[in-house]
Design an enzyme around this catalytic site. Structure first.
Site, PDB file in Angstrom:
ATOM      1  N   HIS A  32       3.527  60.500   0.788  1.00  0.00           N
ATOM      2  CA  HIS A  32       2.527  60.880   2.181  1.00  0.00           C
ATOM      3  C   HIS A  32       1.051  61.076   1.508  1.00  0.00           C
ATOM      4  O   HIS A  32       0.168  61.542   2.314  1.00  0.00           O
ATOM      5  CB  HIS A  32       2.839  62.083   2.684  1.00  0.00           C
ATOM      6  CG  HIS A  32       4.021  61.993   3.705  1.00  0.00           C
ATOM      7  ND1 HIS A  32       3.937  61.660   5.064  1.00  0.00           N
ATOM      8  CD2 HIS A  32       5.530  61.801   3.376  1.00  0.00           C
ATOM      9  CE1 HIS A  32       5.362  61.637   5.470  1.00  0.00           C
ATOM     10  NE2 HIS A  32       6.167  61.462   4.422  1.00  0.00           N
ATOM     11  N   THR A  33       0.758  60.344   0.599  1.00  0.00           N
ATOM     12  CA  THR A  33      -0.706  60.222  -0.014  1.00  0.00           C
ATOM     13  C   THR A  33      -1.437  58.957   0.844  1.00  0.00           C
ATOM     14  O   THR A  33      -2.570  58.929   1.036  1.00  0.00           O
ATOM     15  CB  THR A  33      -1.007  60.306  -1.434  1.00  0.00           C
ATOM     16  OG1 THR A  33       0.029  59.144  -1.762  1.00  0.00           O
ATOM     17  CG2 THR A  33      -0.477  61.557  -2.020  1.00  0.00           C
ATOM     18  N   SER A  65      19.528  38.164  13.579  1.00  0.00           N
ATOM     19  CA  SER A  65      19.519  38.956  12.525  1.00  0.00           C
ATOM     20  C   SER A  65      21.002  38.994  12.195  1.00  0.00           C
ATOM     21  O   SER A  65      21.670  39.467  12.881  1.00  0.00           O
ATOM     22  CB  SER A  65      18.736  40.262  12.832  1.00  0.00           C
ATOM     23  OG  SER A  65      18.984  40.787  11.656  1.00  0.00           O
ATOM     24  N   GLU A 180       2.783  48.030  13.188  1.00  0.00           N
ATOM     25  CA  GLU A 180       3.749  49.086  13.130  1.00  0.00           C
ATOM     26  C   GLU A 180       3.173  50.276  13.666  1.00  0.00           C
ATOM     27  O   GLU A 180       3.910  50.781  14.424  1.00  0.00           O
ATOM     28  CB  GLU A 180       3.853  49.418  11.627  1.00  0.00           C
ATOM     29  CG  GLU A 180       4.765  50.610  11.390  1.00  0.00           C
ATOM     30  CD  GLU A 180       6.231  50.488  11.204  1.00  0.00           C
ATOM     31  OE1 GLU A 180       6.425  49.278  10.806  1.00  0.00           O
ATOM     32  OE2 GLU A 180       7.000  51.195  11.297  1.00  0.00           O
ATOM     33  N   ASP A 192       3.527  50.367   1.716  1.00  0.00           N
ATOM     34  CA  ASP A 192       4.869  49.681   2.052  1.00  0.00           C
ATOM     35  C   ASP A 192       4.382  48.244   1.947  1.00  0.00           C
ATOM     36  O   ASP A 192       4.955  47.147   1.252  1.00  0.00           O
ATOM     37  CB  ASP A 192       5.755  50.003   3.470  1.00  0.00           C
ATOM     38  CG  ASP A 192       6.139  51.497   3.287  1.00  0.00           C
ATOM     39  OD1 ASP A 192       5.909  52.184   2.438  1.00  0.00           O
ATOM     40  OD2 ASP A 192       6.462  51.747   4.466  1.00  0.00           O
ATOM     41  N   TYR A 241       7.727  62.278  11.112  1.00  0.00           N
ATOM     42  CA  TYR A 241       6.507  61.570  10.047  1.00  0.00           C
ATOM     43  C   TYR A 241       4.888  61.905  10.824  1.00  0.00           C
ATOM     44  O   TYR A 241       4.078  62.013   9.989  1.00  0.00           O
ATOM     45  CB  TYR A 241       6.779  60.275   9.879  1.00  0.00           C
ATOM     46  CG  TYR A 241       5.918  59.340   9.140  1.00  0.00           C
ATOM     47  CD1 TYR A 241       6.201  59.372   7.774  1.00  0.00           C
ATOM     48  CD2 TYR A 241       4.825  58.724   9.504  1.00  0.00           C
ATOM     49  CE1 TYR A 241       5.390  58.573   6.897  1.00  0.00           C
ATOM     50  CE2 TYR A 241       4.047  58.302   8.815  1.00  0.00           C
ATOM     51  CZ  TYR A 241       4.303  57.965   7.447  1.00  0.00           C
ATOM     52  OH  TYR A 241       3.587  57.093   6.569  1.00  0.00           O
TER      53      TYR A 241
END
Ligand code: GLA
Length: 397
Positions: A32-33, A65, A180, A192, A241
């Site tokens: 979480h940086t 998918s 996102e 990511d 989150y």
């Protein structure tokens, strides 16, 4: 023929024109940086999303998918969420934001195949977003910079495009991030995407999320990376989150700084009484975690894996007690790992609240470690857990 191409052929009765691969990532240190303009060490791993596609001219987009039943059909000029197919949101979000930047595409068919366990904290969704941006580039060549569209790249005699340059990778990572955040609804950071784009075989990816600089450091063969998936699914859009992010931003606001990056531990302690308890705990985690990343980079340069491993354990303890994004299953996995002499360090990796741990294991003891972890987790929870050895690979292409 790879699995996505085969799946494409089975689904659309023709061979695909192009195929792309985007690796998932392991966050080695730096929890979480990223959205706090901090530091992270990650690696792109040999688990990935493959996407095979072929263009069409009627504006239609058809997606299949291998992980989900059904076919998602929509039009390039009408990109909307379909609650019955949330898996397609990652593709749609990127398509929408490419279009908003002026990228033109006339429709396509695509088949998605992945080897990344969803919900394990190895960025399967980010890999799908990265793959989408690259597949559109291969089907409808475009070039993007931070400021907008550039002249489209030319194909060579074999029909191939030049590799995506550093600046463009950054621009594409930002598109994925925007997709996102504003389409999918998870307020994540750049970790990511940058790990997937900038992966390098046999190396870690060191990211400074204040300046978005990326460097690589070679990994020695004496340590191996083993991922243990708790089986507890985590979802970045479920609110937990984003709540952590809000605490960090609220702490920075109270301290009068643009981000926690510039806050020292001393400064935090001096101002502790002005912060709410959770704001303080989250800020403390982030500030100390940045320091651990700096120490981790030093350990990597010195090839001191024992030291790196200690930092992993410390990071987990901070996630557990300060950030509070662990869960009993992840703590159990770290405790089981700590009891193994083959293991040098372990911590939760990714968003937390479930997902996986990353374990730094002496290479000669990997088999022993895996067997012990399987047995230990099964004895304590009754669940089967299949640890995965992961290798650092090249980035998306
Ligand atoms: C998730 C997010 C990343 C990062 C990690 C935690 O993986 O997608 O941006 O915040 O959690 O470090």
């Amino acid at each position: 023929m790879n699995l996505a191409s085969k799946f494409f052929q089975d689904s659309f009765q023709r061979v695909p024109a192009r195929c792309v691969l985007a690796p998932g990532r392991i966050e080695l240190l730096g929890n979480h940086t990223d959205y706090n303009e901090g530091l992270v060490i990650a690696l792109a791993v040999d688990r990935h999303i493959l996407m095979a596609g072929a263009p069409r001219n009627d504006g239609k987009i058809e997606l299949v998918s291998a992980a989900f039943a059904g076919r998602e059909i929509f039009y390039a000029d009408k990109i909307e969420k379909n609650p019955a197919a949330p898996w397609a949101d990652y593709v749609k979000g990127v398509l929408l934001h490419l279009r908003l930047r002026g990228v033109h595409f006339t429709g396509f068919n695509a088949a998605i195949h992945g080897t990344l366990p969803p919900g394990a904290g190895m960025s399967s969704s980010a890999a799908l977003e990265v793959a989408t941006a690259l597949l559109v580039r291969k089907l409808f060549p475009y070039a993007l910079s931070e400021t907008g569209l550039l002249a489209a790249p030319r194909r060579d005699a074999r029909g191939e495009l030049p590799d995506v340059g550093k600046a463009e990778k950054l621009a594409l990572a930002r598109i994925c991030l925007t997709a996102e955040r504003s389409f999918v609804g998870a307020n994540v950071g750049m970790l990511d995407y940058l790990s997937s784009f900038f992966g390098k075989a046999g190396h870690v990816v060191q990211i400074d999320c204040q300046h978005f600089t990326v460097t690589h450091e070679p990994l020695s063969a004496k340590a191996s990376f083993v991922v243990c998936n708790s089986g507890v699914r985590h979802d970045l859009t479920d609110g937990a989150y984003n709540t952590l992010r809000n605490h960090c931003e609220s702490a920075a606001g109270t301290l009068g700084v643009p981000s926690l990056r510039s806050v020292t531990p001393q400064m935090l302690e001096l101002r502790k009484s002005q912060l709410g308890v959770r704001d303080y705990e989250c800020a403390r985690h982030v500030i100390e975690e940045n320091k651990r990343v700096i120490a981790g980079e030093r350990a990597l340069r010195a090839d001191d894996m024992e030291q790196l491993g200690q930092l992993l354990y410390e990071s987990h303890a901070s996630s557990q007690f300060n950030l509070k994004n662990s869960c009993p299953e992840l703590d159990l996995l770290v405790d089981l790992a700590r009891a193994r002499p083959e293991c040098m360090g372990a911590r939760l990796t990714g968003g937390g609240f479930g997902g996986a741990t990353i374990n730094l294991v002496r290479s000669e003891g990997v088999k022993l470690f895996i067997d012990a972890m399987k047995r230990g987790y099964n004895a304590a929870t009754g669940q089967t857990m299949e640890p995965m050895v992961c290798r650092a690979v090249d980035g998306a292409r």
